[in-house]
Design an enzyme around this catalytic site. Structure first.
Site, mmCIF file in Angstrom:
data_model
loop_
_atom_site.group_PDB
_atom_site.id
_atom_site.type_symbol
_atom_site.label_atom_id
_atom_site.label_comp_id
_atom_site.label_asym_id
_atom_site.label_seq_id
_atom_site.Cartn_x
_atom_site.Cartn_y
_atom_site.Cartn_z
ATOM 1 N N HIS A 181 -34.860 1.379 64.294
ATOM 2 C CA HIS A 181 -34.184 1.502 63.002
ATOM 3 C C HIS A 181 -35.141 1.021 61.915
ATOM 4 C CE1 HIS A 181 -30.192 2.332 64.750
ATOM 5 N NE2 HIS A 181 -30.594 1.505 65.702
ATOM 6 N N ASP A 213 -26.491 7.302 66.754
ATOM 7 C CA ASP A 213 -26.552 5.912 67.189
ATOM 8 C C ASP A 213 -25.940 4.964 66.162
ATOM 9 O OD1 ASP A 213 -27.505 3.790 69.032
ATOM 10 O OD2 ASP A 213 -28.623 3.215 67.246
ATOM 11 N N ASP A 226 -34.406 -0.681 70.254
ATOM 12 C CA ASP A 226 -33.229 -0.736 69.372
ATOM 13 C C ASP A 226 -33.476 -1.753 68.260
ATOM 14 O OD1 ASP A 226 -30.793 -0.210 68.228
ATOM 15 O OD2 ASP A 226 -29.588 -1.200 69.767
#
Length: 439
Positions: free
Chosen positions: A61, A153, A306
């Site tokens: 991210h 996601d 992640d």
């Protein structure tokens, strides 16, 4: 751009060799002392160091556009290079959402301008991550960003009809749907793993079956339509068993585990420190053992960070109000070394498989990344000192956010150098300034 000669390094943890990088390629791999240094080459003594293909993260991210207070493409990719990565896949839950060709091309261009790693945008499956209608999958695939991974996601594609349509659609361009497996009705208000600890400390539980039910449904859908499915951040023993069953059945499914799910457990929630609040939640010691087993035997294909940076105010608050997520780009390799290499579950060649070759293949960037360390191959590489140790301090990491769950923890291994097509982005363990645009 200078050439480099890496002396006495151990490719994939094997026998020592000299490796020459020139013209963006691995020019030579020779016995120690036998390599010919090009004129003006920079020589690095790599005695005892392990040389791996550059790491590839399928799940990052970067927050830009929209939440530049937490991370930017520039700061996030600099952190990635510091962690040994040469390519990252940037998730779609930005603001605006990366659900059109225009937004994914914007993220791709920002990555090109930053120059630290190759940035491959992940496209949203549904418009605005709303779960109601498909996004412009074909347009994103045909864009300059050439998107091949699609994910909502942060949210699950919970409608089975919509999930089936997405799986069918991406077949046309060899894409993959990466599912965030979370049945929303079973996790309303959930704060942590549902179990003994949640009952004792009074936080709403997040049952393992909420993850497992979606994975079971989706592997059957993937089998039905003959498409590729990727399972994001798998975290429970039951999920490992379902993926193992699906692979034995011949279903085209891959799965990832995060570094934090390889090491940390739900016991850490007892202190109500929101740094340990993550989606999916930290699970039990039995689940940790299961995901380590699954990674070792190939049921789980890759480790993905992640990496989820947050502004301080989103984590420095009470647990219920805090955002889900942890940073991970700069600690991933160390956690994998501690949990998998130092325990004898993976060799360094295995690390190259789960942190480079497999994620590159799943993301369809394996023409450039995750390649063998051999003459003529792209010089996307990371040099690691496995004997080093360090104490993690989120305040001095390259990421713009400090929400690391490993704060104050001693971890093994240190990235000594990272090379992107033969250009050093990290040397001596520090990012090389003025990296510039990607060639």
């Amino acid at each position: 751009m200078p050439a480099y000669v890496l002396r006495n390094v151990r490719p994939l943890g094997g026998e020592p060799a000299d490796v020459v990088l020139s013209g963006g390629l691995v020019a030579e791999v020779a016995a120690p002392g036998a390599a010919t240094a090009p004129e003006g080459a920079v020589e690095l003594d790599g005695a005892g160091h392990v040389l791996l293909p550059g790491l590839v993260d399928l799940h990052t991210h970067l927050r830009e556009p929209g939440r530049e207070d937490a991370e930017t493409v520039l700061s996030g990719t600099r952190a990635a290079a510091a962690g040994g990565f040469t390519a990252v896949h940037a998730m779609a839950n930005t603001s605006p959402v990366a659900d059109t060709a225009g937004v994914v091309e914007q993220v791709w261009r920002l990555g090109q301008e930053a120059g630290w790693v190759d940035v491959h945008p992940v496209g949203a499956v549904t418009v605005g991550l709303g779960g109601e209608r498909l996004a412009e999958l074909g347009a994103m695939a045909d864009s300059k960003a050439r998107v091949r991974v699609f994910s909502d996601d942060g949210r699950c594609v919970h409608d089975p009809v919509l999930m089936r349509r997405a799986l069918e659609y991406v077949k046309a361009f060899d894409g993959v749907v990466a599912q965030h497996a979370q049945e929303p009705r079973l996790t309303e208000g959930a704060q942590m793993h549902e179990g003994v600890v949640s009952a004792e400390i009074g936080l709403a539980g997040w049952p393992a079956v909420a993850e497992e039910a979606i994975i079971a449904r989706d592997v059957l859908l993937a089998e039905h339509v003959g498409s590729r499915l990727h399972v994001c951040h798998l975290s429970t023993r039951g999920s490992v068993e379902i993926v193992r069953w699906a692979k034995a059945r011949g279903i085209d499914v891959t799965a990832e585990v995060t570094p934090h799910h390889l090491l940390l457990t739900d016991d850490l929630a007892r202190g109500y420190d929101p740094v340990f609040k993550v989606n999916p939640p930290l699970r039990t010691a039995d689940d940790v053992e299961a995901v380590r087993e699954g990674l070792a035997d190939g049921t789980i294909d890759i480790v993905a960070t992640d990496h989820a940076p947050h502004a301080r105010e989103d984590k420095d608050c009470e647990w219920a109000a805090a955002a889900f997520g942890m940073t991970g780009l700069e600690t991933a390799l160390s956690v994998v070394q501690q949990t998998m290499v130092d325990t004898g579950r993976l060799t360094w060649a295995g690390v190259a498989r789960v942190l480079s070759a497999n994620p590159a293949h799943i993301g369809r960037i394996d023409a450039q990344h995750g390649r063998p360390i051999a003459a003529g191959e792209p010089a996307n590489l990371v040099l690691v000192d496995p004997s080093a140790t360090r104490v993690v301090d989120g305040a001095v990491q390259e990421t713009a956010s400090a929400n690391t769950p490993f704060q104050g923890r001693e971890l093994p291994g240190r990235v000594v150098a990272t090379f992107l097509r033969g250009r050093a982005t990290v040397l001596g363990g520090a990012p090389v300034e003025a990296t510039g645009a990607v060639a």
